[in-house]
Design a protein around this motif. Sequence first.
Motif, PDB file in Angstrom:
ATOM      1  N   ARG A 144       4.437  -8.568 -10.489  1.00 44.68           N
ATOM      2  CA  ARG A 144       4.218  -9.701  -9.587  1.00 44.68           C
ATOM      3  C   ARG A 144       3.101  -9.366  -8.595  1.00 44.68           C
ATOM      4  N   GLU A 145       3.161  -8.158  -7.995  1.00 46.82           N
ATOM      5  CA  GLU A 145       2.126  -7.732  -7.053  1.00 46.82           C
ATOM      6  C   GLU A 145       0.777  -7.606  -7.755  1.00 46.82           C
ATOM      7  N   ALA A 146       0.814  -7.096  -8.983  1.00 43.77           N
ATOM      8  CA  ALA A 146      -0.424  -6.959  -9.766  1.00 43.77           C
ATOM      9  C   ALA A 146      -1.043  -8.326 -10.031  1.00 43.77           C
ATOM     10  N   LEU A 147      -0.211  -9.292 -10.378  1.00 43.27           N
ATOM     11  CA  LEU A 147      -0.690 -10.649 -10.639  1.00 43.27           C
ATOM     12  C   LEU A 147      -1.270 -11.283  -9.381  1.00 43.27           C
ATOM     13  N   ASP A 148      -0.611 -11.083  -8.244  1.00 42.98           N
ATOM     14  CA  ASP A 148      -1.127 -11.629  -6.987  1.00 42.98           C
ATOM     15  C   ASP A 148      -2.529 -11.095  -6.696  1.00 42.98           C
ATOM     16  N   LEU A 149      -2.749  -9.810  -6.928  1.00 43.81           N
ATOM     17  CA  LEU A 149      -4.075  -9.214  -6.714  1.00 43.81           C
ATOM     18  C   LEU A 149      -5.108  -9.793  -7.678  1.00 43.81           C
ATOM     19  N   LEU A 150      -4.723  -9.935  -8.936  1.00 43.10           N
ATOM     20  CA  LEU A 150      -5.661 -10.506  -9.908  1.00 43.10           C
ATOM     21  C   LEU A 150      -6.016 -11.946  -9.550  1.00 43.10           C
ATOM     22  N   ARG A 151      -5.059 -12.691  -9.068  1.00 46.55           N
ATOM     23  CA  ARG A 151      -5.336 -14.071  -8.665  1.00 46.55           C
ATOM     24  C   ARG A 151      -6.281 -14.114  -7.468  1.00 46.55           C
ATOM     25  N   ARG A 152      -6.092 -13.202  -6.514  1.00 52.31           N
ATOM     26  CA  ARG A 152      -7.022 -13.117  -5.372  1.00 52.31           C
ATOM     27  C   ARG A 152      -8.428 -12.791  -5.858  1.00 52.31           C
ATOM     28  N   ALA A 153      -8.523 -11.845  -6.781  1.00 47.61           N
ATOM     29  CA  ALA A 153      -9.839 -11.482  -7.322  1.00 47.61           C
ATOM     30  C   ALA A 153     -10.476 -12.662  -8.037  1.00 47.61           C
ATOM     31  N   ALA A 154      -9.667 -13.435  -8.759  1.00 45.13           N
ATOM     32  CA  ALA A 154     -10.191 -14.595  -9.490  1.00 45.13           C
ATOM     33  C   ALA A 154     -10.656 -15.695  -8.542  1.00 45.13           C
ATOM     34  N   GLU A 155     -10.055 -15.808  -7.379  1.00 40.16           N
ATOM     35  CA  GLU A 155     -10.534 -16.770  -6.381  1.00 40.16           C
ATOM     36  C   GLU A 155     -11.923 -16.377  -5.878  1.00 40.16           C
ATOM     37  N   ILE A 156     -12.142 -15.086  -5.745  1.00 41.31           N
ATOM     38  CA  ILE A 156     -13.429 -14.574  -5.274  1.00 41.31           C
ATOM     39  C   ILE A 156     -14.481 -14.673  -6.370  1.00 41.31           C
ATOM     40  N   ASP A 157     -14.063 -14.410  -7.604  1.00 38.02           N
ATOM     41  CA  ASP A 157     -14.984 -14.337  -8.743  1.00 38.02           C
ATOM     42  C   ASP A 157     -14.467 -15.211  -9.892  1.00 38.02           C
ATOM     43  N   PRO A 158     -14.545 -16.524  -9.744  1.00 39.27           N
ATOM     44  CA  PRO A 158     -13.949 -17.418 -10.744  1.00 39.27           C
ATOM     45  C   PRO A 158     -14.675 -17.462 -12.090  1.00 39.27           C
ATOM     46  N   GLN A 159     -15.879 -16.927 -12.195  1.00 40.03           N
ATOM     47  CA  GLN A 159     -16.636 -16.987 -13.451  1.00 40.03           C
ATOM     48  C   GLN A 159     -16.454 -15.748 -14.334  1.00 40.03           C
ATOM     49  N   ASP A 160     -15.607 -14.810 -13.949  1.00 38.23           N
ATOM     50  CA  ASP A 160     -15.418 -13.590 -14.739  1.00 38.23           C
ATOM     51  C   ASP A 160     -14.418 -13.879 -15.866  1.00 38.23           C
ATOM     52  N   PRO A 161     -14.897 -13.980 -17.120  1.00 40.93           N
ATOM     53  CA  PRO A 161     -13.994 -14.344 -18.216  1.00 40.93           C
ATOM     54  C   PRO A 161     -12.930 -13.280 -18.486  1.00 40.93           C
ATOM     55  N   GLU A 162     -13.253 -12.028 -18.311  1.00 39.32           N
ATOM     56  CA  GLU A 162     -12.281 -10.953 -18.524  1.00 39.32           C
ATOM     57  C   GLU A 162     -11.167 -11.034 -17.478  1.00 39.32           C
ATOM     58  N   LEU A 163     -11.546 -11.314 -16.258  1.00 38.26           N
ATOM     59  CA  LEU A 163     -10.565 -11.461 -15.182  1.00 38.26           C
ATOM     60  C   LEU A 163      -9.662 -12.664 -15.438  1.00 38.26           C
ATOM     61  N   ALA A 164     -10.254 -13.770 -15.854  1.00 38.60           N
ATOM     62  CA  ALA A 164      -9.457 -14.968 -16.172  1.00 38.60           C
ATOM     63  C   ALA A 164      -8.460 -14.663 -17.289  1.00 38.60           C
ATOM     64  N   HIS A 165      -8.906 -13.926 -18.291  1.00 35.06           N
ATOM     65  CA  HIS A 165      -8.020 -13.540 -19.395  1.00 35.06           C
ATOM     66  C   HIS A 165      -6.871 -12.667 -18.883  1.00 35.06           C
ATOM     67  N   ASP A 166      -7.192 -11.694 -18.017  1.00 31.05           N
ATOM     68  CA  ASP A 166      -6.159 -10.804 -17.473  1.00 31.05           C
ATOM     69  C   ASP A 166      -5.132 -11.581 -16.642  1.00 31.05           C
ATOM     70  N   VAL A 167      -5.620 -12.550 -15.854  1.00 28.50           N
ATOM     71  CA  VAL A 167      -4.709 -13.381 -15.049  1.00 28.50           C
ATOM     72  C   VAL A 167      -3.785 -14.174 -15.973  1.00 28.50           C
ATOM     73  N   GLU A 168      -4.355 -14.773 -16.994  1.00 22.72           N
ATOM     74  CA  GLU A 168      -3.558 -15.575 -17.923  1.00 22.72           C
ATOM     75  C   GLU A 168      -2.515 -14.714 -18.642  1.00 22.72           C
ATOM     76  N   GLU A 169      -2.937 -13.564 -19.110  1.00 22.51           N
ATOM     77  CA  GLU A 169      -2.026 -12.670 -19.836  1.00 22.51           C
ATOM     78  C   GLU A 169      -0.888 -12.182 -18.944  1.00 22.51           C
ATOM     79  N   LEU A 170      -1.223 -11.739 -17.750  1.00 28.43           N
ATOM     80  CA  LEU A 170      -0.193 -11.233 -16.849  1.00 28.43           C
ATOM     81  C   LEU A 170       0.694 -12.373 -16.338  1.00 28.43           C
ATOM     82  N   SER A 171       0.133 -13.557 -16.169  1.00 31.18           N
ATOM     83  CA  SER A 171       0.930 -14.714 -15.772  1.00 31.18           C
ATOM     84  C   SER A 171       2.031 -14.991 -16.795  1.00 31.18           C
TER      85      SER A 171
END
Length: 186
Positions: free
Chosen positions: A151-178
């Motif tokens: 849960r904490e890991a996902l919260d951090l990834l979501r924060r990172a995705a807010e800062i960098d919404p165009q990173d496809p690898e980050l979006a994939h990681d958020v989706e997978e961990l979600s």
Amino acid sequence: MKRLLAFCLALGLGVAQAGVQAGVPVREKLIDGLFDRLRQAEDAETAAQVRAMIGAIWSHSGSPTADLLMTRAESALRAAKGEVAVKLLEKIVLLYPEWGQAWRRRAQSAVATGDTEGAVLDLGKALSVEPRDFLAMRQLSELLREAAKKREALDLLRRAAEIDPQDPELAHDVEELSREVDGRGI
């Protein structure tokens, strides 16, 4: 690419004038402008270029001594001399505690030497120095995920995705961990 370079040049000139007038460090104004540009990037390529510019700024401490020590620490890490890197990085964070890159690199050396707890602490310090450090967020998220703190890991990834919404690898990681944390919707 030419538009991005022109933007950075214009931003840098404007920031230099504003920084002198307002007493705000030029580096901070430039980073703020790049973060705005990263959030508004039209595509992944532009975002990658802006991300690289942010990383380049972060990689320079403003001190030739710190930069030299960091170069030596990174060489030691590449040569698998973790203990040498740790000693150098300990010196750097002691002398330059407000340089987030030093804390993030020390966390990497801690992971390399098996000190996960130390790495988590160092990444937390890196984020206290630069709360928008999306690289530290990703590294810390990975360590939390391995420690079953998804849960904490996902919260951090979501924060990172807010800062960098165009990173496809980050979006994939958020989706997978979600999916792991929240499950699949019906």
